[in-house]
Design a protein around this motif. Structure first.
Motif, short mmCIF file in Angstrom:
data_model
loop_
_atom_site.label_atom_id
_atom_site.label_comp_id
_atom_site.label_asym_id
_atom_site.label_seq_id
_atom_site.Cartn_x
_atom_site.Cartn_y
_atom_site.Cartn_z
N GLN A 2 -9.67 3.08 -0.55
CA GLN A 2 -9.51 4.39 0.09
C GLN A 2 -10.87 4.99 0.44
N TRP A 50 0.83 -1.21 0.00
CA TRP A 50 0.00 0.00 0.00
C TRP A 50 0.87 1.26 0.00
N GLU A 102 -4.43 5.45 6.07
CA GLU A 102 -5.13 6.62 5.53
C GLU A 102 -5.54 7.59 6.64
N ARG A 135 -12.15 5.93 4.20
CA ARG A 135 -12.56 7.30 4.52
C ARG A 135 -13.97 7.32 5.12
#
Length: 361
Positions: A69, A40, A107, A73
């Protein structure tokens, strides 16, 4: 705060992971998690993930970075997780649930503590002196944590816990009311890059239905099965999950279309029989893993049966259970027979494999 992966007593920064050879790590789950994190961080755009095999033959599925992603999120926002919140990965990182914990950590800039999958991983956290604020668990792990006072204290201080891999039984859900940390049952699959909806299990905000994450579209087909669209998938995903769609964002999960038992023309949803059986067992002071399914019957074509894990119940208890189910279920839904196996068959990530479990008979 930048992302770091903590493996036992060693902490790896993103740059450290890029230089790390995962093969030098000792245990398979460490190699898997570190290897995926490294891919990643290197910016790979596509990943192949194996399905669990709990609802069919295991198969590889290609997932894109952009969809993963988007899923991360949506979850970070829905759960109110902030940069620097410590997270715990204690499930198999070879499957989508474990991989997405890594993606959310990277992330969202969450320090991620990696522990081997086990019935109760929390004692190792106590030894490390770590209080995670976010983790993903399966119901069996949650049961073991509730049974240990020190582990329960760690759970109480978490910011959010997501629970997947298997349905949460009614008895376990009632036991969760002692927990103040927000606990969520998840709905999703590998094809939707893990969960697309959450159901709060405890506290004043407890829910009886799933709520879709923002930007997720829900529809049903002519069978009443859920169709999912949104930023986590390149095209709508048609499921075999029968639902009661309450509105554009909320639904009740009823079971899988391929688990419907046709008993004399009456369509019986196996998962509802299982849930009511758990409630009846709890009323008798018992808890068992179990399945409902069909057995051949000359008159009905199929009759409803139960498959219980463990020792045979006493005759009087069996009769009490069947009587309870006759009162709790719609007409003609009550099981006609109870069968037993020493252990239900599980997939590599702990999901009960329905067909293989029945084949043991």
């Amino acid at each position: 705060m930048p992302f770091r992966l903590h493996i036992r007593t060693t902490s790896y920064s993103a740059s450290g992971l890029l230089q790390l050879d995962p093969a030098t790590l000792t245990l398979p789950h460490e190699q898997e998690a570190a290897g995926f994190a490294r891919q990643w961080l290197q910016g790979e755009e596509q990943f192949t993930v194996q399905t669990s095999g709990s609802t069919g033959a295991p198969k590889p599925i290609a997932l894109s970075r952009v969809h993963m992603q988007a899923s991360a999120r949506l979850t970070l926002e829905a759960l109110g997780l902030d940069s620097g919140d410590p997270a715990l990965l204690c499930m198999n990182p070879a499957y989508i649930g474990g991989k997405m914990m890594v993606v959310r950590a990277i992330e969202g800039a969450l320090p991620l503590y990696l522990l081997p999958p086990s019935a109760n991983p929390f004692p190792e956290l106590l030894a490390l002196g770590v209080q995670p604020l976010f983790t993903a668990l399966v119901p069996l792990q949650l049961q073991a944590i509730l049974a240990d006072a020190q582990s329960l204290r760690l759970l109480q201080d978490m910011k959010a816990v997501i629970i997947g891999g298997a349905p949460v039984s009614p008895a376990l859900e009632e036991a969760l009311q002692q927990v103040k940390a927000p606990l969520y049952s998840t709905y999703g699959m590998t094809e939707t890059v893990s969960h697309i909806a959450l159901r709060r299990l405890n506290g004043p905000q407890r829910q009886e239905y799933f709520v879709a994450l923002p930007q997720i579209g829900l529809e049903t087909d002519e069978r009443g099965c859920l169709r999912i669209s949104g930023p986590v998938t390149p095209k709508p995903v048609q499921t075999n999950d029968v639902v009661e769609l309450l509105d554009s964002r909320r639904f009740r999960w009823l079971g899988r279309a391929d688990n419907i038992i046709n008993s004399g023309g009456i369509k019986v949803q196996a998962e509802r029989v299982e849930a009511e059986t758990q409630r009846c067992l709890a009323s008798l002071g018992l808890s068992r893993r179990l399945l409902a399914g069909p057995l051949p019957d000359e008159q009905l074509g199929q009759k409803v049966a139960l498959l219980l894990e463990g020792d045979r119940l006493e005759s009087s208890v069996e009769k009490g259970l069947l009587r309870c189910l006759s009162n709790a279920l719609p007409p003609y839904w009550a099981p006609k027979q109870i069968l037993y196996v020493a252990r239900l068959v599980e997939s590599a990530n702990g999901k009960i494999m329905r067909h293989a479990s029945w084949q043991q008979l």
